[in-house]
Design a protein around this motif. Structure first.
Motif, PDB file in Angstrom:
ATOM      1  N   GLY A  59       3.145  -6.190   0.819  1.00 61.06           N
ATOM      2  CA  GLY A  59       2.069  -6.160   1.611  1.00 61.06           C
ATOM      3  C   GLY A  59       1.625  -7.328   2.366  1.00 61.06           C
ATOM      4  O   GLY A  59       0.671  -7.466   3.140  1.00 61.06           O
ATOM      5  N   LYS A  87      -4.591 -11.083  -1.648  1.00 64.34           N
ATOM      6  CA  LYS A  87      -3.765 -10.174  -0.918  1.00 64.34           C
ATOM      7  C   LYS A  87      -4.086  -8.945  -2.209  1.00 64.34           C
ATOM      8  O   LYS A  87      -4.396  -7.978  -1.645  1.00 64.34           O
ATOM      9  N   LEU A  88      -4.093  -9.478  -3.361  1.00 65.39           N
ATOM     10  CA  LEU A  88      -4.269  -8.296  -4.432  1.00 65.39           C
ATOM     11  C   LEU A  88      -5.893  -8.013  -4.102  1.00 65.39           C
ATOM     12  O   LEU A  88      -6.059  -6.584  -4.485  1.00 65.39           O
ATOM     13  N   VAL A  91      -5.740  -5.273  -1.479  1.00 63.92           N
ATOM     14  CA  VAL A  91      -4.909  -3.981  -1.959  1.00 63.92           C
ATOM     15  C   VAL A  91      -5.852  -3.297  -2.593  1.00 63.92           C
ATOM     16  O   VAL A  91      -6.077  -1.977  -2.435  1.00 63.92           O
ATOM     17  N   ARG A  92      -6.354  -3.651  -3.763  1.00 65.02           N
ATOM     18  CA  ARG A  92      -7.429  -3.280  -4.534  1.00 65.02           C
ATOM     19  C   ARG A  92      -8.361  -2.442  -3.819  1.00 65.02           C
ATOM     20  O   ARG A  92      -9.029  -1.255  -4.048  1.00 65.02           O
ATOM     21  N   ARG A  94      -8.328  -1.535  -0.787  1.00 68.46           N
ATOM     22  CA  ARG A  94      -7.786  -0.548  -0.036  1.00 68.46           C
ATOM     23  C   ARG A  94      -7.495   0.910  -0.733  1.00 68.46           C
ATOM     24  O   ARG A  94      -7.821   1.858  -0.282  1.00 68.46           O
ATOM     25  N   ILE A  95      -7.092   0.423  -1.992  1.00 68.82           N
ATOM     26  CA  ILE A  95      -6.973   1.817  -2.946  1.00 68.82           C
ATOM     27  C   ILE A  95      -8.247   2.412  -3.083  1.00 68.82           C
ATOM     28  O   ILE A  95      -8.521   3.781  -3.160  1.00 68.82           O
TER      29      ILE A  95
END
Length: 131
Positions: A59, A87-88, A91-92, A94-95
Motif C-alpha cells: 500500500g 501506513k498501518l 490501512v486500519r 480504511r478497513i
C-alpha cells in the motif's frame, strides 16, 4: 548476473516502461550505456525493483517508497518504523471505512431481496438520495 532491460523486466515481473518510469523518478538508477552497446542491469537493480513492487503491494505510494529507499542504509530504522506505522494507521482506518460500506450495502441488498411487487428498489433509491 547481468540483464538487458527486457530480461530485467521479465525477471522482476515489471514492465519495461515501468522500469523506465522508475528511472525517471529516481527510484532505480540507470546504468551507464557503453559506447555502441546496450545498458546492462545488475542484481542490485532487480532487488530494487522487487522492493518497490513489494512496498506497493503493502500500500505504499511511490513517494513513500522513495522515502523508504532513502532510509535503506539501516541507520534510519526509527524513521522507517514511523512511515510504516503511519501506513498501518491509514490501512486500519480504511478497513473501518470499508466495513461501514459493507454493512450499508449488505443492508440495501437484503432490502432488495425482501422487496416484492411494484415497489421502488431500495438500493437505487438510496444511491439517488446520496447524490
Amino acid at each position: 548476473m547481468s540483464y538487458t532491460i527486457g530480461r530485467l523486466a521479465k525477471a522482476t515481473e515489471v514492465h519495461v516502461e515501468t522500469i523506465r518510469y522508475y528511472q525517471r523518478r529516481g527510484l532505480v538508477p540507470e546504468p551507464a550505456k557503453p559506447l555502441g552497446g546496450i545498458r546492462r542491469y545488475e542484481e542490485v537493480h532487480a532487488r530494487r525493483l522487487r522492493f518497490i513492487k513489494h512496498a506497493q503491494t503493502l500500500g505504499f505510494s511511490l513517494d513513500e517508497v522513495s522515502d523508504l529507499l532513502t532510509l535503506e542504509d539501516g541507520r534510519h530504522c526509527r524513521e522507517a518504523e514511523e512511515l510504516g506505522a503511519n501506513k498501518l494507521a491509514m490501512v486500519r482506518e480504511r478497513i473501518v471505512q470499508l466495513q461501514r460500506v459493507e454493512q450499508a450495502l449488505a443492508s440495501l441488498v437484503d432490502q432488495c431481496h425482501c422487496n416484492t411487487g411494484q415497489v421502488r428498489c431500495p438500493l437505487i433509491a438510496a444511491l439517488e438520495q446520496a447524490t
